[in-house]
Design an enzyme around this catalytic site. Structure first.
Site, PDB file in Angstrom:
ATOM      1  N   VAL A  43       0.821  -1.217   0.000  1.00  0.00           N
ATOM      2  CA  VAL A  43       0.000   0.000   0.000  1.00  0.00           C
ATOM      3  C   VAL A  43       0.856   1.268   0.000  1.00  0.00           C
ATOM      4  O   VAL A  43       0.589   2.206  -0.779  1.00  0.00           O
ATOM      5  CB  VAL A  43      -1.011  -0.020   1.182  1.00  0.00           C
ATOM      6  CG1 VAL A  43      -0.343  -0.188   2.529  1.00  0.00           C
ATOM      7  CG2 VAL A  43      -1.866   1.234   1.196  1.00  0.00           C
ATOM      8  N   LYS A  53      11.044  -7.795  -4.772  1.00  0.00           N
ATOM      9  CA  LYS A  53      11.842  -9.030  -4.909  1.00  0.00           C
ATOM     10  C   LYS A  53      11.007 -10.176  -5.426  1.00  0.00           C
ATOM     11  O   LYS A  53      11.550 -11.207  -5.824  1.00  0.00           O
ATOM     12  CB  LYS A  53      12.498  -9.389  -3.573  1.00  0.00           C
ATOM     13  CG  LYS A  53      11.534  -9.702  -2.455  1.00  0.00           C
ATOM     14  CD  LYS A  53      12.306  -9.975  -1.165  1.00  0.00           C
ATOM     15  CE  LYS A  53      11.353 -10.206  -0.011  1.00  0.00           C
ATOM     16  NZ  LYS A  53      12.040 -10.454   1.248  1.00  0.00           N
ATOM     17  N   ARG A  63      -2.023  -7.486   0.831  1.00  0.00           N
ATOM     18  CA  ARG A  63      -3.205  -8.235   0.379  1.00  0.00           C
ATOM     19  C   ARG A  63      -3.778  -9.138   1.460  1.00  0.00           C
ATOM     20  O   ARG A  63      -4.904  -9.628   1.343  1.00  0.00           O
ATOM     21  CB  ARG A  63      -2.878  -9.048  -0.868  1.00  0.00           C
ATOM     22  CG  ARG A  63      -1.975 -10.230  -0.616  1.00  0.00           C
ATOM     23  CD  ARG A  63      -1.636 -10.899  -1.934  1.00  0.00           C
ATOM     24  NE  ARG A  63      -0.543 -11.813  -1.807  1.00  0.00           N
ATOM     25  CZ  ARG A  63      -0.621 -13.113  -2.070  1.00  0.00           C
ATOM     26  NH1 ARG A  63      -1.760 -13.645  -2.461  1.00  0.00           N
ATOM     27  NH2 ARG A  63       0.427 -13.870  -1.934  1.00  0.00           N
ATOM     28  N   ALA A  82      -4.207  -8.081   4.603  1.00  0.00           N
ATOM     29  CA  ALA A  82      -4.863  -7.257   5.629  1.00  0.00           C
ATOM     30  C   ALA A  82      -6.370  -7.464   5.541  1.00  0.00           C
ATOM     31  O   ALA A  82      -6.949  -7.420   4.463  1.00  0.00           O
ATOM     32  CB  ALA A  82      -4.500  -5.794   5.429  1.00  0.00           C
ATOM     33  N   GLN A  83      -6.983  -7.655   6.684  1.00  0.00           N
ATOM     34  CA  GLN A  83      -8.410  -7.980   6.672  1.00  0.00           C
ATOM     35  C   GLN A  83      -9.288  -6.828   7.157  1.00  0.00           C
ATOM     36  O   GLN A  83     -10.111  -6.299   6.429  1.00  0.00           O
ATOM     37  CB  GLN A  83      -8.669  -9.213   7.555  1.00  0.00           C
ATOM     38  CG  GLN A  83      -8.058 -10.485   7.010  1.00  0.00           C
ATOM     39  CD  GLN A  83      -8.455 -11.716   7.835  1.00  0.00           C
ATOM     40  OE1 GLN A  83      -9.152 -11.624   8.840  1.00  0.00           O
ATOM     41  NE2 GLN A  83      -7.995 -12.867   7.389  1.00  0.00           N
ATOM     42  N   GLY A 129      -9.524  -3.465   8.025  1.00  0.00           N
ATOM     43  CA  GLY A 129      -9.909  -2.298   7.264  1.00  0.00           C
ATOM     44  C   GLY A 129      -8.996  -1.108   7.485  1.00  0.00           C
ATOM     45  O   GLY A 129      -7.838  -1.257   7.885  1.00  0.00           O
ATOM     46  N   GLU A 175     -12.644  -2.279  16.017  1.00  0.00           N
ATOM     47  CA  GLU A 175     -11.597  -3.253  16.331  1.00  0.00           C
ATOM     48  C   GLU A 175     -11.001  -2.874  17.678  1.00  0.00           C
ATOM     49  O   GLU A 175     -11.397  -1.870  18.284  1.00  0.00           O
ATOM     50  CB  GLU A 175     -10.526  -3.263  15.234  1.00  0.00           C
ATOM     51  CG  GLU A 175     -11.028  -3.864  13.934  1.00  0.00           C
ATOM     52  CD  GLU A 175      -9.932  -3.988  12.902  1.00  0.00           C
ATOM     53  OE1 GLU A 175      -8.867  -4.527  13.227  1.00  0.00           O
ATOM     54  OE2 GLU A 175     -10.145  -3.526  11.781  1.00  0.00           O
ATOM     55  N   ASP A 178      13.784  -6.629   5.348  1.00  0.00           N
ATOM     56  CA  ASP A 178      14.763  -6.135   4.362  1.00  0.00           C
ATOM     57  C   ASP A 178      15.019  -4.631   4.493  1.00  0.00           C
ATOM     58  O   ASP A 178      16.165  -4.178   4.474  1.00  0.00           O
ATOM     59  CB  ASP A 178      14.282  -6.385   2.926  1.00  0.00           C
ATOM     60  CG  ASP A 178      13.879  -7.820   2.671  1.00  0.00           C
ATOM     61  OD1 ASP A 178      14.131  -8.670   3.541  1.00  0.00           O
ATOM     62  OD2 ASP A 178      13.312  -8.084   1.602  1.00  0.00           O
ATOM     63  N   HIS A 202      -0.626 -10.375  17.009  1.00  0.00           N
ATOM     64  CA  HIS A 202      -2.087 -10.326  16.835  1.00  0.00           C
ATOM     65  C   HIS A 202      -2.691 -11.368  17.768  1.00  0.00           C
ATOM     66  O   HIS A 202      -2.215 -12.512  17.808  1.00  0.00           O
ATOM     67  CB  HIS A 202      -2.463 -10.614  15.381  1.00  0.00           C
ATOM     68  CG  HIS A 202      -3.878 -10.218  15.062  1.00  0.00           C
ATOM     69  ND1 HIS A 202      -4.953 -10.928  15.518  1.00  0.00           N
ATOM     70  CD2 HIS A 202      -4.383  -9.179  14.362  1.00  0.00           C
ATOM     71  CE1 HIS A 202      -6.070 -10.338  15.100  1.00  0.00           C
ATOM     72  NE2 HIS A 202      -5.744  -9.264  14.404  1.00  0.00           N
ATOM     73  N   ARG A 259      -4.682  -4.276  21.373  1.00  0.00           N
ATOM     74  CA  ARG A 259      -4.174  -5.583  20.962  1.00  0.00           C
ATOM     75  C   ARG A 259      -3.136  -6.164  21.932  1.00  0.00           C
ATOM     76  O   ARG A 259      -3.127  -7.367  22.191  1.00  0.00           O
ATOM     77  CB  ARG A 259      -3.537  -5.375  19.593  1.00  0.00           C
ATOM     78  CG  ARG A 259      -3.441  -6.568  18.780  1.00  0.00           C
ATOM     79  CD  ARG A 259      -3.107  -6.172  17.376  1.00  0.00           C
ATOM     80  NE  ARG A 259      -4.295  -5.925  16.594  1.00  0.00           N
ATOM     81  CZ  ARG A 259      -4.276  -5.491  15.337  1.00  0.00           C
ATOM     82  NH1 ARG A 259      -3.131  -5.239  14.746  1.00  0.00           N
ATOM     83  NH2 ARG A 259      -5.388  -5.309  14.684  1.00  0.00           N
ATOM     84  N   HIS A 263       2.807 -10.166  14.252  1.00  0.00           N
ATOM     85  CA  HIS A 263       1.905  -9.535  13.279  1.00  0.00           C
ATOM     86  C   HIS A 263       2.444  -8.241  12.687  1.00  0.00           C
ATOM     87  O   HIS A 263       2.332  -8.020  11.485  1.00  0.00           O
ATOM     88  CB  HIS A 263       0.574  -9.270  13.976  1.00  0.00           C
ATOM     89  CG  HIS A 263      -0.484  -8.663  13.120  1.00  0.00           C
ATOM     90  ND1 HIS A 263      -0.990  -9.294  12.003  1.00  0.00           N
ATOM     91  CD2 HIS A 263      -1.143  -7.475  13.206  1.00  0.00           C
ATOM     92  CE1 HIS A 263      -1.926  -8.529  11.441  1.00  0.00           C
ATOM     93  NE2 HIS A 263      -2.018  -7.414  12.147  1.00  0.00           N
ATOM     94  N   ARG A 281       0.540  -0.518  18.212  1.00  0.00           N
ATOM     95  CA  ARG A 281      -0.280   0.115  17.163  1.00  0.00           C
ATOM     96  C   ARG A 281      -1.771  -0.109  17.398  1.00  0.00           C
ATOM     97  O   ARG A 281      -2.193  -1.217  17.740  1.00  0.00           O
ATOM     98  CB  ARG A 281       0.105  -0.471  15.803  1.00  0.00           C
ATOM     99  CG  ARG A 281      -0.746   0.030  14.661  1.00  0.00           C
ATOM    100  CD  ARG A 281      -0.241  -0.503  13.342  1.00  0.00           C
ATOM    101  NE  ARG A 281      -0.345  -1.937  13.225  1.00  0.00           N
ATOM    102  CZ  ARG A 281      -1.432  -2.589  12.793  1.00  0.00           C
ATOM    103  NH1 ARG A 281      -2.526  -1.924  12.476  1.00  0.00           N
ATOM    104  NH2 ARG A 281      -1.420  -3.899  12.695  1.00  0.00           N
TER     105      ARG A 281
HETATM  106  C1  SIN Z   1      -7.221  -7.310  11.793  1.00  0.00           C
HETATM  107  O1  SIN Z   1      -8.010  -7.287  10.866  1.00  0.00           O
HETATM  108  O2  SIN Z   1      -7.486  -7.777  12.902  1.00  0.00           O
HETATM  109  C2  SIN Z   1      -5.847  -6.777  11.580  1.00  0.00           C
HETATM  110  C3  SIN Z   1      -5.906  -5.343  11.287  1.00  0.00           C
HETATM  111  C4  SIN Z   1      -4.627  -4.670  11.650  1.00  0.00           C
HETATM  112  O3  SIN Z   1      -3.585  -5.322  11.771  1.00  0.00           O
HETATM  113  O4  SIN Z   1      -4.664  -3.467  11.867  1.00  0.00           O
END
Ligand code: SIN
Length: 524
Positions: free
Chosen positions: A10, A31, A40, A42-43, A45, A115, A209, A230, A279, A340, A375
């Site tokens: 991203v 690479k 891709r 990431a779930q 949002g 979340e 890297d 996570h 988290r 994570h 985070r």
């Molecule tokens: C998640 O969907 O639980 C992960 C999102 C994130 O890492 O911020």
């Protein structure tokens, strides 16, 4: 070439596309292949407060988002950076939409979820739980339709500098040999280092890297000890290795609860936000409960959602569960914390400038001060979008005042390389949730048990990067004799009164060392 962007997730593609808009000659280097990064996977949002969407009646605001970010960051965020990055969110999301990304609910009525650590419903998503895949698709399509120059299958072994110390390009390596790419500026957008651990939610390419390249180029790094776990990776069995499927926090945002294997709630009485605590708090509570009950996983009960809603809202999670024979509509999902996200990284300002002239960083590899010691969920995609744009704009602005670089100076020195398997095992055993000085010393011994090798293959390049990244994380973790955010020391269980970021640089021998006094981004 004006700008070489390393990484096509991203942050990298956002930066490259913005640089093209600004008229720069740009190449994006990866690479593997363009789509083969962490983005891709990431779930959940993008956490963003959109004017006109969220302010009313939900009562959300950028100030509230800032407050949640600072609370999750456990005293180490740079508040000015947090405010600047979060406030730029709507503009960055609009730019992403202009590249064709489509969000659930349609734009006028975009859907939002919660979340961990968020006190408001402000996380927008795509494809149910496939937000990262939609972002990557939109940006990659846009890159191809704009004929962005893409160099796939090229490992970067060094950021080259001219005789004034300014960045002059990249040393590259593929299966056929090595080469040099001249560029007036380099932007590192290489993601994180999940592959330092035996089990991680990260793609195979997340081998630290960019951190290693920046350290070798002389850049300042900070907050490296904060490796976020996570709370809920899908449990695949004892000792499962490599990339573990993620069970997004948004499942808890939609009401799922965490239970131990005897059916007792894990989060009751732990934090006022319960299962939606930040988290680090949830991952630590699960780890404690697993230790107390002698198990290696806990359970996430999402049965209240029912099969149809699970398939509609969480198709990725549903498919992952079904692939191991679990039906989440009728039984709880077995889950376990897994490495994570790297909260620290290469120190940058809020325009992506590092301490090395001509070197920029954006996304997970960078340390802007947004994340502090832990985070806030879904702030990472937002940071990638905002900082990718800003870094490209900084490159263009800096060209107005900088001179052309001299010739690049390739160096093909020998690099210390540790055994990858031993490194992953020892990082998982000693540098995960619950660290102490003896364990950190043991892991450091493994990271220091190296042979010095000429880098001949892409795998050698990755292994050298992992070795240096491990040594840098361990140096920072040993220096932080307190518990804070996702750095949990069993021998120093409390947070110290003094809040400070620990910076790490390479000494003359190429060893990562904490730099004192530590003063970065407002936190001393
Ligand atoms: C998640 O969907 O639980 C992960 C999102 C994130 O890492 O911020």
């Amino acid at each position: 070439m004006d700008l070489a962007v390393v990484g096509t997730g991203v942050a990298g593609l956002t930066a490259a596309l913005r640089a093209v808009e600004l008229g720069l000659r740009v190449v994006a280097v990866t690479k593997t292949t363009v789509e083969d990064g962490n983005t891709r996977w990431a779930q959940g949002g993008i956490a963003v407060v959109l004017p006109g969407h969220h302010a009313s009646p939900a009562g959300d605001s950028v100030d509230a988002h800032v407050a949640d970010t600072l609370a999750a960051g456990a005293g180490l965020c740079d508040e000015a950076a947090v405010r600047a990055i979060l406030a730029a969110g709507p503009c960055a999301v609009n730019a992403l939409r202009a590249h064709g990304a489509v969000f659930d609910g349609g734009w006028a009525d975009v859907q939002r979820t919660r979340e961990g650590g968020h006190r408001a419903y402000r996380v927008i998503h795509a494809g149910g739980d496939a937000t990262g895949a939609e972002i990557e698709r939109a940006l990659a399509d846009s890159a191809r339709s704009r004929q962005l120059a893409l160099l796939e299958g090229q490992s970067v072994t060094e950021v080259l500098r001219d005789d004034t110390g300014r960045v002059a390009g990249l040393a590259l390596l593929d299966e056929l040999g090595d080469g040099v790419l001249r560029a007036r500026a380099v932007l590192l957008a290489t993601g994180g280092l999940g592959q330092l651990y035996a089990a991680s939610t990260n793609a195979d390419v997340a081998t630290g890297d960019g951190l290693a390249l920046a350290l070798r180029a002389g850049a300042l790094t900070a907050d490296l000890e904060f490796v976020q776990f996570h709370p809920t990776a899908l449990y695949l069995g004892t000792g499962s290795r490599g990339r573990q499927p993620l069970i997004t926090e948004a499942v808890r945002g939609e009401g799922a609860v965490l239970l131990d294997t005897a059916g007792a709630p894990v989060m009751t009485g732990v934090h006022p936000l319960g299962a939606l605590a930040p988290r680090d708090v949830v991952a630590a509570a699960i780890t404690r409960r697993m230790a107390a009950t002698g198990t290696d996983h806990v359970l996430l009960d999402a049965t209240h959602l029912g099969g149809a809603e699970l398939r509609r809202r969480f198709p990725t999670v549903y498919a992952a569960c079904r692939s191991i024979g679990v039906d989440p509509s009728g039984e709880p999902i077995p889950v376990v914390p897994a490495a994570h996200y790297h909260c620290g990284g290469v120190v940058t300002d809020t325009s992506g400038r590092t301490t090395v002239p001509g070197l920029y960083a954006a996304g997970e590899v960078a340390r802007t001060g947004l994340h502090g010691a832990n985070r806030l969920a879904s702030n990472s995609l937002l940071e990638g979008l905002v900082m990718g744009r800003r870094a490209a704009e900084a490159v263009a602005a800096d060209f107005m005042v900088s001179r052309c670089p001299g010739p690049p100076l390739p160096s093909y020195d020998l690099r210390p390389v540790a055994d990858r398997d031993a490194l992953q095992q020892s990082m998982s055993a000693h540098a995960g949730i619950g660290r102490d000085s003896a364990g950190l010393a043991a892991a450091s011994s493994v990271a220091e048990a190296t042979t010095r090798r000429r880098i001949r293959t892409p795998r050698d390049a990755e292994d050298a990067g992992l070795t240096l990244a491990a040594a840098a994380v361990l140096a920072a973790a040993a220096a932080r004799t307190e518990s804070r955010g996702c750095h949990l020391r069993t021998d120093h269980p409390r947070a110290a009164k003094r809040r400070r970021s620990i910076t790490v640089v390479l000494d003359d021998a190429g060893t990562p060392v904490p730099a004192e006094p530590a003063l970065v981004g407002g936190v001393a």
